[in-house]
Design a protein around this motif. Structure first.
Motif, PDB file in Angstrom:
ATOM      1  N   THR A 336     -16.827   5.006 -22.661  1.00 28.09           N
ATOM      2  CA  THR A 336     -16.690   3.723 -23.349  1.00 28.09           C
ATOM      3  C   THR A 336     -17.992   3.309 -24.039  1.00 28.09           C
ATOM      4  OG1 THR A 336     -17.142   2.554 -21.265  1.00 28.09           O
ATOM      5  CG2 THR A 336     -14.833   2.902 -21.868  1.00 28.09           C
ATOM      6  N   ALA A 337     -19.124   3.820 -23.567  1.00 31.72           N
ATOM      7  CA  ALA A 337     -20.388   3.519 -24.252  1.00 31.72           C
ATOM      8  C   ALA A 337     -20.403   4.131 -25.652  1.00 31.72           C
ATOM      9  CB  ALA A 337     -21.570   4.021 -23.429  1.00 31.72           C
ATOM     10  N   VAL A 338     -20.078   5.423 -25.752  1.00 33.45           N
ATOM     11  CA  VAL A 338     -20.163   6.079 -27.062  1.00 33.45           C
ATOM     12  C   VAL A 338     -18.924   5.824 -27.914  1.00 33.45           C
ATOM     13  CG1 VAL A 338     -21.723   7.842 -26.186  1.00 33.45           C
ATOM     14  CG2 VAL A 338     -19.271   8.278 -26.182  1.00 33.45           C
ATOM     15  N   HIS A 339     -17.781   5.552 -27.273  1.00 33.52           N
ATOM     16  CA  HIS A 339     -16.549   5.337 -28.024  1.00 33.52           C
ATOM     17  C   HIS A 339     -16.383   3.891 -28.458  1.00 33.52           C
ATOM     18  CE1 HIS A 339     -12.112   4.765 -28.495  1.00 33.52           C
ATOM     19  NE2 HIS A 339     -12.193   5.950 -29.079  1.00 33.52           N
ATOM     20  N   ASP A 340     -16.809   2.958 -27.581  1.00 30.92           N
ATOM     21  CA  ASP A 340     -16.532   1.547 -27.835  1.00 30.92           C
ATOM     22  C   ASP A 340     -17.785   0.686 -27.917  1.00 30.92           C
ATOM     23  OD1 ASP A 340     -13.548   1.724 -27.568  1.00 30.92           O
ATOM     24  OD2 ASP A 340     -14.128   2.428 -25.587  1.00 30.92           O
ATOM     25  N   GLY A 341     -18.952   1.291 -27.709  1.00 32.37           N
ATOM     26  CA  GLY A 341     -20.175   0.514 -27.776  1.00 32.37           C
ATOM     27  C   GLY A 341     -20.430  -0.360 -26.569  1.00 32.37           C
ATOM     28  N   THR A 342     -19.698  -0.152 -25.487  1.00 35.04           N
ATOM     29  CA  THR A 342     -19.939  -0.906 -24.260  1.00 35.04           C
ATOM     30  C   THR A 342     -21.309  -0.517 -23.694  1.00 35.04           C
ATOM     31  OG1 THR A 342     -17.573  -0.891 -23.773  1.00 35.04           O
ATOM     32  CG2 THR A 342     -19.062  -1.405 -21.955  1.00 35.04           C
ATOM     33  N   PRO A 343     -22.173  -1.459 -23.368  1.00 34.43           N
ATOM     34  CA  PRO A 343     -23.506  -1.096 -22.857  1.00 34.43           C
ATOM     35  C   PRO A 343     -23.406  -0.177 -21.636  1.00 34.43           C
ATOM     36  CG  PRO A 343     -23.424  -3.435 -23.380  1.00 34.43           C
ATOM     37  CD  PRO A 343     -22.018  -2.916 -23.503  1.00 34.43           C
ATOM     38  N   THR A 398     -10.826  -1.243 -20.925  1.00 33.04           N
ATOM     39  CA  THR A 398     -11.346  -1.166 -22.293  1.00 33.04           C
ATOM     40  C   THR A 398     -10.534  -0.173 -23.110  1.00 33.04           C
ATOM     41  OG1 THR A 398     -13.580  -1.756 -21.590  1.00 33.04           O
ATOM     42  CG2 THR A 398     -13.369  -0.596 -23.690  1.00 33.04           C
ATOM     43  N   ILE A 399     -10.213   0.956 -22.504  1.00 35.17           N
ATOM     44  CA  ILE A 399      -9.401   1.964 -23.190  1.00 35.17           C
ATOM     45  C   ILE A 399      -7.948   1.502 -23.306  1.00 35.17           C
ATOM     46  CG2 ILE A 399      -8.509   4.328 -23.033  1.00 35.17           C
ATOM     47  CD1 ILE A 399     -11.180   5.005 -21.544  1.00 35.17           C
ATOM     48  N   ALA A 400      -7.409   0.969 -22.200  1.00 31.80           N
ATOM     49  CA  ALA A 400      -5.990   0.624 -22.156  1.00 31.80           C
ATOM     50  C   ALA A 400      -5.608  -0.408 -23.214  1.00 31.80           C
ATOM     51  CB  ALA A 400      -5.636   0.112 -20.760  1.00 31.80           C
ATOM     52  N   ARG A 401      -6.501  -1.379 -23.448  1.00 36.34           N
ATOM     53  CA  ARG A 401      -6.147  -2.422 -24.421  1.00 36.34           C
ATOM     54  C   ARG A 401      -6.041  -1.876 -25.841  1.00 36.34           C
ATOM     55  NH1 ARG A 401     -10.681  -3.875 -27.257  1.00 36.34           N
ATOM     56  NH2 ARG A 401     -12.712  -3.432 -26.282  1.00 36.34           N
ATOM     57  N   LEU A 767      -0.865   0.031 -13.895  1.00 36.75           N
ATOM     58  CA  LEU A 767       0.195  -0.701 -14.560  1.00 36.75           C
ATOM     59  C   LEU A 767      -0.363  -1.385 -15.804  1.00 36.75           C
ATOM     60  CD1 LEU A 767       1.982  -2.389 -11.506  1.00 36.75           C
ATOM     61  CD2 LEU A 767       2.461  -0.170 -12.568  1.00 36.75           C
ATOM     62  N   GLU A 768       0.372  -1.325 -16.892  1.00 38.85           N
ATOM     63  CA  GLU A 768      -0.124  -1.853 -18.170  1.00 38.85           C
ATOM     64  C   GLU A 768       0.947  -2.744 -18.789  1.00 38.85           C
ATOM     65  OE1 GLU A 768      -2.559  -2.758 -21.252  1.00 38.85           O
ATOM     66  OE2 GLU A 768      -3.009  -2.010 -19.252  1.00 38.85           O
ATOM     67  N   SER A 769       0.534  -3.492 -19.810  1.00 35.86           N
ATOM     68  CA  SER A 769       1.444  -4.389 -20.532  1.00 35.86           C
ATOM     69  C   SER A 769       1.776  -3.789 -21.888  1.00 35.86           C
ATOM     70  CB  SER A 769       0.780  -5.770 -20.699  1.00 35.86           C
ATOM     71  OG  SER A 769      -0.448  -5.623 -21.403  1.00 35.86           O
ATOM     72  N   PHE A 770       2.653  -4.467 -22.618  1.00 34.29           N
ATOM     73  CA  PHE A 770       3.027  -4.039 -23.967  1.00 34.29           C
ATOM     74  C   PHE A 770       2.058  -4.651 -24.975  1.00 34.29           C
ATOM     75  CE2 PHE A 770       7.080  -4.474 -21.585  1.00 34.29           C
ATOM     76  CZ  PHE A 770       7.390  -3.126 -21.498  1.00 34.29           C
ATOM     77  N   HIS A 771       1.604  -3.839 -25.922  1.00 31.46           N
ATOM     78  CA  HIS A 771       0.752  -4.354 -26.988  1.00 31.46           C
ATOM     79  C   HIS A 771       0.554  -3.254 -28.029  1.00 31.46           C
ATOM     80  CE1 HIS A 771      -2.320  -1.955 -24.983  1.00 31.46           C
ATOM     81  NE2 HIS A 771      -2.114  -2.650 -23.872  1.00 31.46           N
ATOM     82  N   PRO A 772       0.277  -3.635 -29.278  1.00 29.57           N
ATOM     83  CA  PRO A 772      -0.062  -2.617 -30.286  1.00 29.57           C
ATOM     84  C   PRO A 772      -1.480  -2.117 -30.039  1.00 29.57           C
ATOM     85  CG  PRO A 772      -0.283  -4.802 -31.219  1.00 29.57           C
ATOM     86  CD  PRO A 772       0.290  -4.994 -29.834  1.00 29.57           C
ATOM     87  N   GLY A 773      -1.786  -0.959 -30.591  1.00 25.08           N
ATOM     88  CA  GLY A 773      -3.129  -0.407 -30.430  1.00 25.08           C
ATOM     89  C   GLY A 773      -3.411   0.699 -31.412  1.00 25.08           C
ATOM     90  N   THR A 774      -4.674   1.035 -31.517  1.00 23.96           N
ATOM     91  CA  THR A 774      -5.102   2.084 -32.444  1.00 23.96           C
ATOM     92  C   THR A 774      -5.263   3.428 -31.752  1.00 23.96           C
ATOM     93  OG1 THR A 774      -7.398   1.468 -32.046  1.00 23.96           O
ATOM     94  CG2 THR A 774      -6.294   0.443 -33.931  1.00 23.96           C
ATOM     95  N   LEU A 775      -5.158   3.468 -30.449  1.00 22.36           N
ATOM     96  CA  LEU A 775      -5.273   4.741 -29.731  1.00 22.36           C
ATOM     97  C   LEU A 775      -3.897   5.327 -29.482  1.00 22.36           C
ATOM     98  CD1 LEU A 775      -8.068   4.156 -27.028  1.00 22.36           C
ATOM     99  CD2 LEU A 775      -8.252   5.234 -29.278  1.00 22.36           C
ATOM    100  N   PRO A 776      -3.788   6.657 -29.462  1.00 18.26           N
ATOM    101  CA  PRO A 776      -2.497   7.301 -29.196  1.00 18.26           C
ATOM    102  C   PRO A 776      -2.092   7.117 -27.740  1.00 18.26           C
ATOM    103  CG  PRO A 776      -4.230   8.939 -29.253  1.00 18.26           C
ATOM    104  CD  PRO A 776      -4.870   7.650 -29.688  1.00 18.26           C
ATOM    105  N   ARG A 777      -0.858   7.475 -27.459  1.00 19.13           N
ATOM    106  CA  ARG A 777      -0.333   7.286 -26.114  1.00 19.13           C
ATOM    107  C   ARG A 777      -0.814   8.355 -25.137  1.00 19.13           C
ATOM    108  NH1 ARG A 777       3.720   5.295 -29.530  1.00 19.13           N
ATOM    109  NH2 ARG A 777       4.818   7.267 -29.720  1.00 19.13           N
ATOM    110  N   THR A 778      -1.532   9.339 -25.612  1.00 14.93           N
ATOM    111  CA  THR A 778      -2.229  10.291 -24.744  1.00 14.93           C
ATOM    112  C   THR A 778      -3.499  10.700 -25.460  1.00 14.93           C
ATOM    113  OG1 THR A 778      -2.055  12.361 -23.494  1.00 14.93           O
ATOM    114  CG2 THR A 778      -1.031  12.326 -25.655  1.00 14.93           C
ATOM    115  N   GLY A 779      -4.560  10.928 -24.705  1.00 14.27           N
ATOM    116  CA  GLY A 779      -5.821  11.274 -25.331  1.00 14.27           C
ATOM    117  C   GLY A 779      -6.780  11.924 -24.359  1.00 14.27           C
ATOM    118  N   SER A 780      -7.721  12.687 -24.906  1.00 11.63           N
ATOM    119  CA  SER A 780      -8.727  13.389 -24.110  1.00 11.63           C
ATOM    120  C   SER A 780     -10.103  13.111 -24.694  1.00 11.63           C
ATOM    121  CB  SER A 780      -8.446  14.897 -24.116  1.00 11.63           C
ATOM    122  OG  SER A 780      -9.508  15.612 -23.521  1.00 11.63           O
TER     123      SER A 780
END
Length: 939
Positions: A336-343, A398-401, A767-780
């Motif tokens: 999440t640091a390199v992907h999302d800029g989280t410190p 952070t990823i799930a949202r 467990l997750e909720s419904f929402h739109p997003g820019t990430l695919p439903r599976t990822g590595s």
């Protein structure tokens, strides 16, 4: 009237005892003085925890270090040697004046820091990554405070030393290693000075401390006498350690005065107050011929106190859990640091790691401290796990949202996160909001996956929690979306990951035969243990005919906490009586059979789980132990002939004799031989246990010391007093798991190291909720391709960078099978890949900047750039660009936040997977199974 002798005016003749003036000249010595220099190493071994709590060790470090500073003020030639950086850190935070004085003496060269590790840990049971972190934090501490690292490794007091430690030491910039145990009477190694070579070829100079690392507070003559009696006197110049230790104290005035006295007398040779570095520099000065003539040792340094591999099951389990949790937390925090800029949470991770490292101290992790010390250890390791859980949960959210989760009425979205840099296929236990009817599970593309109901942990109707177990296939260090649909499964489901079939549970006593298309496992109804384990693929049955061999062995164990002078715990014992066999689950995914046993006041429950598509039998154990001064061995007998035993050790594996000796091990032990003239074998993969034996006989077997219950901190030869009241270890409930993996002679086919990691560090279902997003439903985010080279660490750099989150990636990998290999480490999180050549068991670390224009560079275990060494031991061509490294850009499997969402099949294809292949297969041809952590236990 006679006058006192000292008033006669006659010159003073030295004597071994009696008052003598200080500061007499050292020369001339007698001509008969032995021609050797004895380097007297002033030190104080401080056990921060042992027969006292850490708070007492905290104070003793300050008192001892003040004493050393005062001796330096009094004696200009006095030199003090210090290891265990945690002690310096305690003084720094509690007594700045003392720390400033130490800093002055370090600059002067009279306070010498060695070891370079946070503590003197147990040197067998921690994971390889823990040894790497001992030096990462220890050496960086020394450089940050004193401007220079340690170059000499030192672990004076631990009870044995893993064969792979030279790999770690060289990777941390140390060329030598001081230790005490095993002594010459405990090992086939006779030498005091030798070359110690790791499985990867890394080599250090080993020096076995003669006699003892500490001395009484008076004259040192007894210390030197006994040291000379145990070391190799052909060396000429040698080191002898002195100073009051264990509870601290350090060199005394009487120690130092006696060194001066015996140096003047020439009693032992030239006595010089010195440091390990000064002595070892003298060894190197003797030339390459001398070094080449030294014995080369290519094994562990064992055995001393084998009971420590099993004493106090709690500390072993807490440690393993904390190590796995922190490795996972680092990975997700770096992503999440390199992907999302989280410190990048350096301070949190450092605080947590230091709690883990501290509690690997050689009187904590081995179980040899007082009872109350484990209250502190539990709390400190709990803090480390709590930090890890917070970081993991934050990263996953952070990823799930960002994941695209379209609304679907009547369903519950679930994201499954895989912390391992290889694809896994695993059984995930999931608790969800209760639904009165049937449910089924679909994957990210809506295809039905194999699942079945299981018992919920919640037994109240008010909270409404249902439970099921599903098969999840998750990409490397990645995630995948699933849905629980609140409806019955379709009549003819289109299975996404292999249709179940052939799984049955039967037997004259229900539950005594578990069978699928790959294996047939038969249990003896009387003992509840395996009498046949037929591999249908090969026709081999490695447990054929072991009906009479015991699975459980209970022995009266009068040995002390350490197991002093113990060679083996492989004794014949009572078997636990089988109380009942119960079928707990049957379904399309797995079968679960419960075997209950009892002995005395103790009970053991083993739940045997067989999946529909696996040849591996998993066993979850709940042991309620109530037997003071007894032990329980779990034994796995086989029908093999000509057996060979191999153990996992930190960063490598090691073959050891099949002789029943109690040996330390990491996550697995293998026994390979022949059956009906064909290669065959059995691997036992284990969590939380470290004491093993592999015993010969008509039915060669692997034994695991499941529990010992000695008195806390009882040190033989003291006899226990019947009038006293004692506390015994391991009274109560403990849990652990193991797997039985049968194979056709290739222990690597099922990749037991990865199995052990997955068993100890399961995936997390959220467990997750419904929402739109820019990430695919599976990822590595990162992958080592599940090959022979495994990524052991993926973290952020210790030094802040200008990149996203203030960190670049640090990727460490090791060759696991003892053969040269070319690794392809894919890092889609930064859109890069690293191809590198690895020698057998070679360990390499790379810094991979998020900036695609910045070069990948290789670093050591302290994250310093590699430079070409004088003898080429580092294997580097030059700074930052070692041999056999290629880098390239790759299309990321996970887009940056705000990017386009790639097709899920394309995602799997870029990771080398097909839509129907999601993991690294085991010997069955299907992926590695393990059970997931619950949603509220992400570590």
């Amino acid at each position: 009237m006679s006058r006192p002798r000292h008033t006669t005016g006659a010159p003073l003749s030295n004597a071994p005892a009696g008052a003598q003036p200080r500061d007499l000249p050292a020369a001339p010595r007698p001509h008969a003085t032995p021609d050797r220099t004895i380097h007297m190493i002033g030190n104080s071994h401080i056990d921060p925890v042992w027969l006292w709590p850490w708070q007492e060790g905290y104070q003793e470090a300050r008192a001892t270090f003040w004493s050393a500073i005062h001796r330096m003020d009094e004696y200009p030639d006095f030199v003090f040697t210090c290891d265990q950086m945690v002690l310096l850190s305690w003084v720094e935070e509690s007594d700045p004046e003392l720390f400033a004085r130490i800093t002055e003496r370090v600059a002067e060269g009279r306070w010498v820091n060695v070891g370079g590790w946070w503590v003197e840990p147990d040197c067998n049971m921690p994971m390889g990554e823990s040894f790497a972190r001992q030096g990462l934090y220890g050496q960086r501490y020394l450089v940050s405070r004193f401007g220079k690292p340690a170059t000499v490794g030192m672990n004076a007091d631990p009870f044995g030393h893993s064969a792979s430690l030279p790999t770690v030491l060289r990777g941390q910039g140390m060329d030598s290693y001081l230790f005490l145990r095993p002594g010459p009477h405990e090992s086939e190694l006779d030498d005091t000075l030798f070359r110690w070579r790791a499985p990867d070829g890394s080599e250090v100079l080993g020096y076995r401390i003669p006699f003892e690392y500490c001395s009484p507070p008076g004259s040192v003559d007894g210390q030197v006498d006994k040291a000379l009696g145990t070391l190799d006197r052909s060396l000429g110049d040698v080191m002898v350690l002195y100073g009051v230790g264990n509870h601290g104290g350090g060199p005394t005035i009487a120690n130092i005065e006696s060194i001066h006295r015996y140096d003047r007398m020439g009693s032992f040779g030239r006595l010089r107050m010195s440091s390990p570095r000064e002595y070892l520099d003298g060894v190197h000065a003797r030339g390459p011929e001398f070094r080449e003539g030294l014995t080369v040792w290519t094994d562990d340094l064992q055995h001393h106190a084998p009971g420590c591999y099993s004493a106090h099951s709690g500390i072993k389990a807490w440690q393993r859990r904390a190590q796995y949790a922190l490795l996972s937390a680092e990975r997700w925090a770096a992503v999440t640091a390199v992907h999302d800029g989280t410190p990048y949470p350096r301070e949190d991770l450092e605080r947590a790691w230091k709690q883990v490292l501290f509690n690997q101290f050689h009187d904590v992790l081995p179980g040899s401290a007082i009872e109350h010390a484990y209250d502190d250890a539990r709390d400190q390791l709990g803090e480390a796990v709590a930090i890890a859980k917070r970081l993991i949960t934050r990263a996953h959210n952070t990823i799930a949202r960002q994941v695209d989760v379209p609304l679907e009425e009547g369903s519950q979205p679930v994201l499954v996160f895989n912390p391992h840099p290889w694809p896994v296929s695993t059984d995930v236990e999931l608790h969800y909001g209760s639904h009165p009817g049937a449910v089924h599970v679909v994957d990210d593309e809506g295809r039905v996956v194999v699942s079945q109901p299981t018992q919920s942990r919640a037994t109240t109707n008010q909270t409404g929690r249902g439970a099921l177990v599903l098969r999840a296939d998750v990409p490397p260090l990645g995630y995948r979306l699933y849905r629980v649909r609140m409806a019955a499964e379709p009549a003819a489901p289109e299975w996404s990951e292999g249709a179940p079939g052939g799984l049955t549970v039967s037997g004259t006593v229900p539950g005594t035969v578990l069978e699928n298309d790959l294996v047939r496992v038969e249990l003896d109804p009387a003992t509840g243990w395996i009498t046949s384990y037929l591999d249908k693929r090969t026709g081999l049955d490695v447990m054929r005919g072991v009906d009479g061999a015991p699975h459980t062995q209970v022995c009266d164990d009068p040995t002390d906490t350490w197991g002093h002078r113990v060679v083996s715990y492989a004794w014949a014992g009572d078997t636990m009586a089988t109380a009942r066999i119960v079928v707990r689950e049957t379904g399309p995914l797995r079968a679960r059979v419960r075997v209950e046993r009892e002995w005395g006041a103790s009970t053991m429950i083993e739940e045997l789980l067989l999946d529909h598509d696996s040849a591996v039998l998993r066993v979850d154990v709940t042991l309620d132990w109530r037997e003071p001064a007894h032990l329980l061995k779990l034994r796995f007998p086989t029908a093999l002939t000509d057996p060979r035993a191999t153990y996992q050790i930190p960063y490598a594996e090691l073959e050891r004799p099949v002789d029943g000796a109690e040996e330390p091990g990491q996550g697995w032990v293998d026994l390979t031989g022949t059956l009906d003239g064909r290669p065959a074998g059995l691997t036992v993969v284990m969590t939380n246990k470290h004491g093993y034996d592999v015993s010969p006989g008509d039915q060669p077997s692997i034994g695991v010391t499941a529990v010992r219950s000695p008195v806390y901190a009882w040190h033989d030869p003291r006899l226990l007093d019947g009038d006293d009241v004692y506390a015994y270890q391991d009274m109560g409930i403990q849990r652990f798991s193991y797997e039985l993996v049968v194979h056709g002679g290739d222990r690597h086919a099922a990749d037991p190291g990865r199995r052990a990691a997955l068993l100890g560090s399961p995936v997390r279902a959220m467990l997750e909720s419904f929402h739109p997003g820019t990430l695919p439903r599976t990822g590595s985010f990162a992958s080592d391709q599940a090959g022979p080279v495994a990524i052991t660490a993926l973290k952020g750099t210790e030094d802040a960078t200008a990149g996203p989150g203030g960190a670049d990636l640090v990727v460490r990998a090791v060759e696991t099978r003892g053969a040269a290999a070319v690794a392809r480490l894919e890092l889609p999180v930064v859109g890069r890949t690293v191809e590198a050549e690895f020698g057998p068991y070679q360990l390499r670390t790379f810094v991979v900047p998020a900036d695609p224009e910045a070069p990948v560079r290789e670093v050591d275990l302290v994250e310093r750039p590699l430079t070409e060494s004088a003898d080429g031991a580092d294997g580097a061509e030059g700074p930052g660009r070692p041999a056999g490294v290629r880098t390239a850009a790759v299309a990321p499997d996970v887009p940056a936040a705000g990017g386009d969402v790639p097709d899920a099949d394309a995602q799997r294809a870029s990771a080398g997977l097909t839509p129907t292949q999601g993991s690294h297969p085991d010997a069955t041809g299907r992926p590695v199974p393990a059970e997931a952590a619950s949603e509220d236990d992400p570590a």
